[in-house]
Design an enzyme around this catalytic site. Sequence first.
Site, PDB file in Angstrom:
ATOM      1  N   GLY A 128      41.219  37.781  47.699  1.00  0.00           N
ATOM      2  CA  GLY A 128      42.512  38.076  47.084  1.00  0.00           C
ATOM      3  C   GLY A 128      43.517  38.761  47.976  1.00  0.00           C
ATOM      4  O   GLY A 128      43.341  38.889  49.191  1.00  0.00           O
ATOM      5  N   ILE A 153      44.631  41.895  48.166  1.00  0.00           N
ATOM      6  CA  ILE A 153      44.384  43.204  48.796  1.00  0.00           C
ATOM      7  C   ILE A 153      43.606  43.053  50.108  1.00  0.00           C
ATOM      8  O   ILE A 153      44.059  43.544  51.150  1.00  0.00           O
ATOM      9  CB  ILE A 153      43.738  44.202  47.810  1.00  0.00           C
ATOM     10  CG1 ILE A 153      44.771  44.543  46.720  1.00  0.00           C
ATOM     11  CG2 ILE A 153      43.240  45.463  48.521  1.00  0.00           C
ATOM     12  CD1 ILE A 153      44.278  45.414  45.602  1.00  0.00           C
ATOM     13  N   GLU A 196      30.269  39.097  52.212  1.00  0.00           N
ATOM     14  CA  GLU A 196      29.849  38.066  51.261  1.00  0.00           C
ATOM     15  C   GLU A 196      30.624  36.761  51.541  1.00  0.00           C
ATOM     16  O   GLU A 196      30.071  35.691  51.606  1.00  0.00           O
ATOM     17  CB  GLU A 196      30.188  38.620  49.888  1.00  0.00           C
ATOM     18  CG  GLU A 196      30.075  37.705  48.743  1.00  0.00           C
ATOM     19  CD  GLU A 196      30.345  38.505  47.477  1.00  0.00           C
ATOM     20  OE1 GLU A 196      29.814  39.633  47.358  1.00  0.00           O
ATOM     21  OE2 GLU A 196      31.060  38.001  46.610  1.00  0.00           O
ATOM     22  N   GLY A 237      29.359  40.815  44.540  1.00  0.00           N
ATOM     23  CA  GLY A 237      28.659  41.573  45.586  1.00  0.00           C
ATOM     24  C   GLY A 237      29.182  42.988  45.737  1.00  0.00           C
ATOM     25  O   GLY A 237      28.866  43.664  46.731  1.00  0.00           O
TER      26      GLY A 237
HETATM   27  N1  COA Z   1      44.034  47.322  31.679  1.00  0.00           N
HETATM   28  C1  COA Z   1      44.602  46.186  31.205  1.00  0.00           C
HETATM   29  N2  COA Z   1      44.742  45.068  31.939  1.00  0.00           N
HETATM   30  C2  COA Z   1      44.278  45.086  33.186  1.00  0.00           C
HETATM   31  C3  COA Z   1      43.689  46.236  33.748  1.00  0.00           C
HETATM   32  C4  COA Z   1      43.576  47.383  32.948  1.00  0.00           C
HETATM   33  N3  COA Z   1      43.035  48.519  33.412  1.00  0.00           N
HETATM   34  N4  COA Z   1      43.338  45.960  35.019  1.00  0.00           N
HETATM   35  C5  COA Z   1      43.689  44.704  35.257  1.00  0.00           C
HETATM   36  N5  COA Z   1      44.263  44.168  34.155  1.00  0.00           N
HETATM   37  C6  COA Z   1      44.821  42.807  34.019  1.00  0.00           C
HETATM   38  C7  COA Z   1      45.911  42.610  35.060  1.00  0.00           C
HETATM   39  O1  COA Z   1      47.195  43.058  34.583  1.00  0.00           O
HETATM   40  C8  COA Z   1      45.858  41.108  35.253  1.00  0.00           C
HETATM   41  O2  COA Z   1      46.495  40.437  34.183  1.00  0.00           O
HETATM   42  P1  COA Z   1      47.923  39.738  34.404  1.00  0.00           P
HETATM   43  O3  COA Z   1      47.700  38.775  35.521  1.00  0.00           O
HETATM   44  O4  COA Z   1      48.178  39.120  33.080  1.00  0.00           O
HETATM   45  O5  COA Z   1      48.850  40.871  34.770  1.00  0.00           O
HETATM   46  C9  COA Z   1      44.375  40.800  35.114  1.00  0.00           C
HETATM   47  O6  COA Z   1      43.821  41.873  34.360  1.00  0.00           O
HETATM   48  C10 COA Z   1      43.680  40.698  36.453  1.00  0.00           C
HETATM   49  O7  COA Z   1      43.852  41.898  37.173  1.00  0.00           O
HETATM   50  P2  COA Z   1      44.064  41.900  38.744  1.00  0.00           P
HETATM   51  O8  COA Z   1      43.847  43.257  39.219  1.00  0.00           O
HETATM   52  O9  COA Z   1      45.336  41.203  39.081  1.00  0.00           O
HETATM   53  O10 COA Z   1      42.872  40.939  39.176  1.00  0.00           O
HETATM   54  P3  COA Z   1      42.451  40.396  40.582  1.00  0.00           P
HETATM   55  O11 COA Z   1      42.516  38.943  40.533  1.00  0.00           O
HETATM   56  O12 COA Z   1      43.138  41.129  41.699  1.00  0.00           O
HETATM   57  O13 COA Z   1      40.906  40.802  40.616  1.00  0.00           O
HETATM   58  C11 COA Z   1      39.067  42.231  40.066  1.00  0.00           C
HETATM   59  C12 COA Z   1      40.516  42.154  40.528  1.00  0.00           C
HETATM   60  C13 COA Z   1      38.661  43.672  40.027  1.00  0.00           C
HETATM   61  C14 COA Z   1      38.898  41.604  38.711  1.00  0.00           C
HETATM   62  C15 COA Z   1      38.199  41.446  41.113  1.00  0.00           C
HETATM   63  O14 COA Z   1      38.371  42.025  42.370  1.00  0.00           O
HETATM   64  C16 COA Z   1      36.733  41.461  40.748  1.00  0.00           C
HETATM   65  O15 COA Z   1      36.307  40.653  39.964  1.00  0.00           O
HETATM   66  N6  COA Z   1      35.941  42.405  41.319  1.00  0.00           N
HETATM   67  C17 COA Z   1      34.521  42.520  41.018  1.00  0.00           C
HETATM   68  C18 COA Z   1      33.677  41.684  41.909  1.00  0.00           C
HETATM   69  C19 COA Z   1      33.728  42.085  43.357  1.00  0.00           C
HETATM   70  O16 COA Z   1      34.234  43.114  43.734  1.00  0.00           O
HETATM   71  N7  COA Z   1      33.145  41.228  44.187  1.00  0.00           N
HETATM   72  C20 COA Z   1      32.968  41.488  45.583  1.00  0.00           C
HETATM   73  C21 COA Z   1      33.846  40.786  46.504  1.00  0.00           C
HETATM   74  S1  COA Z   1      34.096  39.063  46.333  1.00  0.00           S
END
Ligand code: COA
Length: 433
Positions: A217, A219, A238, A336
């Site tokens: 993504g 970040i 990963e 991961g």
């Molecule tokens: N309350 C309400 N809504 C929330 C929220 C919260 N605290 N945090 C996020 N959201 C919403 C966002 O607003 C967004 O919705 P929108 O697009 O309608 O605005 C949606 O949830 C996704 O959030 P976002 O932070 O944009 O997601 P992302 O695509 O950047 O992914 C994770 C972030 C945390 C979901 C993702 O990194 C993940 O799945 N991590 C766990 C797995 C991992 O770390 N794997 C290892 C590396 S691959």
Amino acid sequence: MNWKDLYKNKLATAVEAVTHIKSGDRVVFGHACGEPKDTVDAMVKNYEQYKNVEIVHMVAMGKGEYTKPEMAPHFRHNAIFVGGCTRNAIAEGRGDYTPVFFHEVPKLFKKGLLPIDVAMVQVSKPDEHGYCSLGVSVDYTKSAIETAKFVIAEVNDQMPRTYGDTFVHVSELDIIVETSNPITELSPPKIGDVERAIGENCASLIEDGSTLQLGIGAIPDAVLLFLKDKKDLGIHSEMFSDGVLELFESGVINNSKKAIHKGKMIVTFLMGTKRLYDFVDNNPVVEMHPVDYVNDPVVVMKNSKMVSINSCIQVDFMGQVASESIGTVQFSGVGGQVDFVRGASMAEDGKSIIAMPATAAKGKVSRIAPFIDQGSAVTTSRNDVHYIVTEFGIAELKGKTLQQRARNLINIAHPDFRDQLIEDFEKRFKSKF
Ligand code: COA
């Protein structure tokens, strides 16, 4: 029989191949951009022939048609990670989620906790010895092939030939369907001001000679933008995407200081554009291994100066990190994250970073909150957490008390929410901020 004759005997069309799937079978797809296309399409078209076929899958990059409401009597999705095309099915009860650390997925297959009937995978063309490469997805896909009762493989002439522990012999495949499909691409994410600020803050924690794990993504890609002046970085991750290529080409990433696999980038799956797939094709600088090796915290910890960078949804005052669910809605999965948080914290001079925008839902919600939302899963525990980074700064939590953690977190929250968070702090800890 030589492998060429074996290969010819196993050839079938996609339509013929999927007749080997039986009602009640558990079917595992090759992961992410390695998901086969023609045989999955043929399986979905043939839906009336099946009852209650369980589809096990992780990051879903395909069409996800098997999760449509009208498919419910025929297919049921068991997600090891929830993605865009499968999220509704799980929220609406037509599927379910199995919590599991990514590095333990192969163990579920091997130990019979999640035995597989059919593996549907995609591989490269065989070499002169009859070995096909798993290309962009080795992860759990290799153990799915090794443990399934029946293997349907698409031999795709566009699948890159990657090195490492990626090879399967034609004799391990039961049915072969020849295809020529472009590998699914992941477009580079849009990096805005918030991501740039987060990237810069994360980069300030990365020392020369570090080995990096980066998630998917905006970040992680923003972090890479701020590493151009660093030296001797390495990759043990990963996955990685196109963002890494520029730093490799400019010599910032040279893997020269890695404590294990010196000179190599180690990864278990790849998602990116054709540029990335062309780069890894026949390129020994990238070594791909199964996820029970790459993500095993005991392997990750062998890297010195290991830095993991992942993202999350919410962090509470104690430093509990919710990364995969928003309340009871399962949004993604653990993936991961914990594998690398633990590996990095056990590594000599390692650091684990959870980086996130300070707000969500278009600025309406603070991701730093007094409590995790009811129903949310804690992904990284308060005992494992190290650094939390937002666009407003860095909060170090390891070795800090509950009150110190909450203070550090409030200081990197969005200014619009700080007064409320300070009030919450004083109520909760019976102490002045
Ligand atoms: N309350 C309400 N809504 C929330 C929220 C919260 N605290 N945090 C996020 N959201 C919403 C966002 O607003 C967004 O919705 P929108 O697009 O309608 O605005 C949606 O949830 C996704 O959030 P976002 O932070 O944009 O997601 P992302 O695509 O950047 O992914 C994770 C972030 C945390 C979901 C993702 O990194 C993940 O799945 N991590 C766990 C797995 C991992 O770390 N794997 C290892 C590396 S691959």
